[in-house]
Design a protein around this motif. Structure first.
Motif, short mmCIF file in Angstrom:
data_model
loop_
_atom_site.label_atom_id
_atom_site.label_comp_id
_atom_site.label_asym_id
_atom_site.label_seq_id
_atom_site.Cartn_x
_atom_site.Cartn_y
_atom_site.Cartn_z
N UNK A 137 0.83 -1.20 0.00
CA UNK A 137 0.00 0.00 0.00
C UNK A 137 0.87 1.25 0.00
N UNK A 138 1.94 1.24 0.78
CA UNK A 138 2.84 2.39 0.81
C UNK A 138 3.48 2.59 -0.56
N UNK A 139 3.90 1.50 -1.20
CA UNK A 139 4.46 1.61 -2.55
C UNK A 139 3.43 2.20 -3.51
N UNK A 140 2.18 1.73 -3.38
CA UNK A 140 1.12 2.21 -4.27
C UNK A 140 0.84 3.69 -4.04
N UNK A 141 0.75 4.10 -2.77
CA UNK A 141 0.48 5.50 -2.46
C UNK A 141 1.59 6.41 -2.97
N UNK A 142 2.83 5.99 -2.80
CA UNK A 142 3.95 6.84 -3.22
C UNK A 142 4.08 6.88 -4.74
N UNK A 143 3.87 5.74 -5.40
CA UNK A 143 3.98 5.72 -6.86
C UNK A 143 2.80 6.45 -7.52
N UNK A 144 1.67 6.51 -6.81
CA UNK A 144 0.47 7.18 -7.35
C UNK A 144 0.34 8.62 -6.86
N UNK A 145 1.32 9.06 -6.08
CA UNK A 145 1.22 10.37 -5.44
C UNK A 145 1.03 11.50 -6.44
N UNK A 146 1.82 11.49 -7.51
CA UNK A 146 1.74 12.58 -8.50
C UNK A 146 0.37 12.62 -9.16
N UNK A 147 -0.14 11.44 -9.54
CA UNK A 147 -1.45 11.37 -10.20
C UNK A 147 -2.57 11.81 -9.26
N UNK A 148 -2.51 11.37 -7.99
CA UNK A 148 -3.54 11.76 -7.03
C UNK A 148 -3.48 13.26 -6.75
N UNK A 149 -2.28 13.80 -6.65
CA UNK A 149 -2.14 15.24 -6.41
C UNK A 149 -2.76 16.05 -7.55
N UNK A 150 -2.53 15.60 -8.76
CA UNK A 150 -3.06 16.31 -9.92
C UNK A 150 -4.59 16.22 -9.97
N UNK A 151 -5.11 15.02 -9.68
CA UNK A 151 -6.57 14.82 -9.75
C UNK A 151 -7.30 15.55 -8.63
#
Length: 423
Positions: A137-151
């Protein structure tokens, strides 16, 4: 949403916006849109949220790396957020769409954050399956951080995702000292041990957890570096001097193995029999050495395992020392004085000889009985080594006899035959 439906919504949105300007009347139609759309999205994501939590794993199952439904939940969430922004830009003519998006996705984002919080809490209760899930989950949150921030830019939920990521990271870092402390405390608790001294479940579970941990080697190195060399050991910083040689991951692995061996030594005392305790430690230590060679050599290097091989040899020697009383009698040599061999013996001389054989048989069978339940057959190499050492010291002494000294069922020949099959 189909293209036709989008066209209809866009037409309706244009009409509502024009009507507000024409009649100077605010209808707040965006609230209606958010309420209807958010209810639909919540229904669509409810099943995914339920499956993404730790509760979907059956009792006794082992979490497999990359199998968490939370990963799919995150990927689906990002796709939904991107799609919702496009839909809003098409059907709503407002210049500021962020508040509308915030209201629309709020129920789904709340479910997402709550699911992540549940997994973090489970990990904090030392549920190891949840801990390994948390790595993913931590890997997923960090790898998806840029996309989530943009959305989520401009919404109130951006900070909530950041809080979840921070909590997951803190829980992962906490795992390392807690895992080591759990291994140490296991040696202090009364624990049932097998009667034959075989490899303990505690040993296999600890090493299996360590193997699974190293599946995330890059993440482990990152977390240990953040924690600081030796700070994972709540008792003493024992491995700082080895970090330069083995690296920080190898340093942690060696600390866990040393702590495991110390706990096993504490557990072995509950046997109350030095011989069985030695067999227990010999079996467990050898299993650890085998695991180092097969699974941990990459991190600990070639020098460190030599110490553990010596510990196995020490326990093997202690076990063989338990046969010293028997071997001592076998080494007893009676010399014939004056070079004369008696062809007949007095009653007292016959009694002395019988007594010697009786003592030999009693000692040998006592050693056999003391090791009757012991099990060292799990490793053929160790079995052959002990068999060879015993046979060299015992069998040679018997080979001078042409026939058994007696036919009693507990005579020394039968006992020795059992010795050779005991290992």
């Amino acid at each position: 949403v189909s293209a036709a439906a989008l066209d209809s919504l866009a037409e309706l949105g244009t009409y509502m916006e024009s009507a507000e300007k024409e009649f100077n009347h605010k209808t707040d139609y965006t609230k209606i849109y958010s309420e209807v759309r958010s209810a639909y999205l919540k229904k669509a994501f409810t099943m995914l949220a339920q499956s993404a939590g730790p509760g979907d794993m059956k009792a006794g199952t082992v979490y497999q790396k990359g199998s968490s439904s939370f990963i799919g939940f995150t990927e689906g969430l990002i796709r939904m957020l991107k799609a919702e922004r496009k839909i809003l830009a098409r059907v709503i003519l407002h210049s500021d769409l962020d508040p509308i998006l915030d209201d629309t996705v709020s129920p789904v984002m709340d479910m997402y954050a709550a699911t992540g919080d549940t997994i973090v809490r489970n990990a904090q209760r030392n549920s190891q399956n949840s801990v390994f899930m948390l790595f993913d989950i931590l890997d997923t949150l960090e790898s998806s951080s840029a996309a989530l921030n943009k959305c989520l830019q401009g919404t109130s939920k951006l900070a909530r995702v950041a809080e979840l990521q921070k909590a997951a990271r803190a829980s992962v870092i906490t795992f390392f000292p807690e895992f080591l402390e759990g291994v140490r405390n296991a040696g202090l608790r009364p624990t049932p041990l097998s009667e034959d001294g075989t490899v303990h479940e505690f040993t296999t579970e600890t090493l299996n957890s360590l193997k699974r941990l190293l599946e995330y080697d890059e993440r482990v190195e990152q977390m240990l570096t953040t924690l600081g060399i030796g700070n994972w050991n709540l008792q003493t910083k024992t491995r700082t001097k080895n970090a330069a040689e083995t690296g920080i991951v190898g340093s942690y692995v060696l600390d866990v193995i040393d702590t495991l061996m110390a706990s096993l030594e504490s557990l072995s005392r509950s046997y109350g029999k030095p011989t069985l305790a030695a067999i227990f430690l010999m079996n467990n230590y050898r299993y650890i050495v085998q695991s180092i060679d097969q699974s941990f050599r990459k991190w600990v290097g070639d020098t460190a395992p030599q110490k553990y091989h010596q510990l196995v040899k020490k326990q093997q020697d202690l076990y063989q020392d338990s046969w010293k009383p028997v071997i001592g009698i076998l080494m007893d040599v009676t010399y014939i004085k004056g070079g004369e061999v008696k062809k007949s013996l007095s009653s007292s001389e016959k009694a002395q000889i019988k007594e010697k054989f009786r003592v030999r048989a009693a000692l040998l069978w006592r050693s056999v009985a003391g090791n009757a339940n012991a099990s060292i057959h799990w490793l053929l190499e160790l079995q052959r080594g002990i068999r060879h050492d015993l046979s060299q010291s015992a069998w040679i002494q018997y080979s001078g006899y042409r026939s058994p000294p007696g036919s009693h069922p507990t005579d020394w020949t039968g006992a020795h035959s059992h010795v050779l099959t005991l290992c």
